[in-house]
Design a protein around this motif. Structure first.
Motif, PDB file in Angstrom:
ATOM      1  N   VAL A 102       0.846  -1.199   0.000  1.00  0.00           N
ATOM      2  CA  VAL A 102       0.000   0.000   0.000  1.00  0.00           C
ATOM      3  C   VAL A 102       0.878   1.243   0.000  1.00  0.00           C
ATOM      4  CG1 VAL A 102      -1.684   1.348   1.337  1.00  0.00           C
ATOM      5  CG2 VAL A 102      -1.973  -1.139   1.085  1.00  0.00           C
ATOM      6  N   ALA A 103       1.859   1.293   0.884  1.00  0.00           N
ATOM      7  CA  ALA A 103       2.752   2.454   0.973  1.00  0.00           C
ATOM      8  C   ALA A 103       3.537   2.647  -0.321  1.00  0.00           C
ATOM      9  CB  ALA A 103       3.696   2.300   2.161  1.00  0.00           C
ATOM     10  N   ASP A 104       3.986   1.553  -0.930  1.00  0.00           N
ATOM     11  CA  ASP A 104       4.721   1.648  -2.196  1.00  0.00           C
ATOM     12  C   ASP A 104       3.851   2.182  -3.325  1.00  0.00           C
ATOM     13  OD1 ASP A 104       6.993   0.648  -0.976  1.00  0.00           O
ATOM     14  OD2 ASP A 104       6.773  -1.372  -1.802  1.00  0.00           O
ATOM     15  N   ALA A 105       2.546   1.938  -3.252  1.00  0.00           N
ATOM     16  CA  ALA A 105       1.627   2.372  -4.301  1.00  0.00           C
ATOM     17  C   ALA A 105       1.185   3.818  -4.136  1.00  0.00           C
ATOM     18  CB  ALA A 105       0.394   1.466  -4.324  1.00  0.00           C
ATOM     19  N   LEU A 106       1.397   4.393  -2.974  1.00  0.00           N
ATOM     20  CA  LEU A 106       0.834   5.703  -2.635  1.00  0.00           C
ATOM     21  C   LEU A 106       1.888   6.799  -2.696  1.00  0.00           C
ATOM     22  CD1 LEU A 106      -1.874   6.875  -1.638  1.00  0.00           C
ATOM     23  CD2 LEU A 106      -1.109   6.391   0.698  1.00  0.00           C
ATOM     24  N   ARG A 107       1.558   7.887  -3.362  1.00  0.00           N
ATOM     25  CA  ARG A 107       2.481   9.027  -3.436  1.00  0.00           C
ATOM     26  C   ARG A 107       2.568   9.719  -2.074  1.00  0.00           C
ATOM     27  NH1 ARG A 107      -0.212  13.795  -3.110  1.00  0.00           N
ATOM     28  NH2 ARG A 107      -2.332  13.883  -3.917  1.00  0.00           N
ATOM     29  N   SER A 108       3.619  10.478  -1.859  1.00  0.00           N
ATOM     30  CA  SER A 108       3.720  11.296  -0.648  1.00  0.00           C
ATOM     31  C   SER A 108       2.531  12.248  -0.626  1.00  0.00           C
ATOM     32  CB  SER A 108       5.014  12.097  -0.639  1.00  0.00           C
ATOM     33  OG  SER A 108       6.104  11.228  -0.502  1.00  0.00           O
TER      34      SER A 108
END
Length: 188
Positions: A102-108
């Motif tokens: 999830v974190a890898d898929a989400l932009r800052s």
């Protein structure tokens, strides 16, 4: 309450829906997304979702992708990630890896929103009791008589908030008066 919270989050842009199922939430997300990628392990449920979105005139905005969420890895970054009624089916030993994805898929500064069941005994049939304590296994009986053992793991707001924080996502978890738990967060 959950629909109002999702609407208030104003999810837009390039959106990823994980565990899209039959498209109940997909339809709502596609109405505000510039583009929506809907993932699910079941091609059959994605076909139902596709039909739902076609009927609503929103299918041009959606890519339906069959994918095992425990093996899938993002090939781009999304503005928002959504999943409905999925986290309670993620075993403890797979939660960290799933949240890393999830974190890898989400932009800052990207948004995450999820909704799931909270532990509420009146939310299930009397012959299908919810798991208690540390036992995450539940037996589901279908109308045709078949039974399945499923993971149904209920976690506290603190457990979710801490787990997401380990992956750089600040999350707030809320619960409705009875059946639902939902989280809204932002990636640092």
């Amino acid at each position: 309450e959950v629909r109002a919270a999702l609407d208030a989050t104003r999810i837009a842009g390039d959106v990823l829906e994980m565990a899209a199922g039959t498209g109940w939430w997909t339809e709502r997300l596609a109405a505000t997304a510039e583009h929506l990628t809907a993932l699910d392990a079941s091609p059959e449920t994605l076909a139902i979702a596709r039909g739902r979105l076609q009927a609503a005139g929103l299918d041009a905005r959606v890519s339906f992708v069959p994918a095992d969420l425990f093996a899938w890895r993002p090939d781009r970054i999304y503005d928002a990630v959504f999943f409905g009624f999925w986290l309670s089916h993620v075993p403890d030993e797979r939660l960290d890896a799933f949240l890393a994805t999830v974190a890898d898929a989400l932009r800052s500064d990207g948004t995450v929103f999820w909704v799931d069941n909270r532990h509420e005994p009146t939310a299930t049939a009397a012959d299908q009791p919810l798991p208690e304590g540390d036992n995450p296994i539940m037996t589901r009986r279908l109308n045709d008589g078949r039974t399945f053992q499923i993971v149904k793991r209920f976690r506290s707001a603190d457990e979710y908030e801490n787990a997401f924080a380990e992956h750089g996502i600040d999350l707030t978890v809320r619960e409705t008066a009875t059946y639902f738990q939902y989280g809204v967060g932002c990636k640092r």
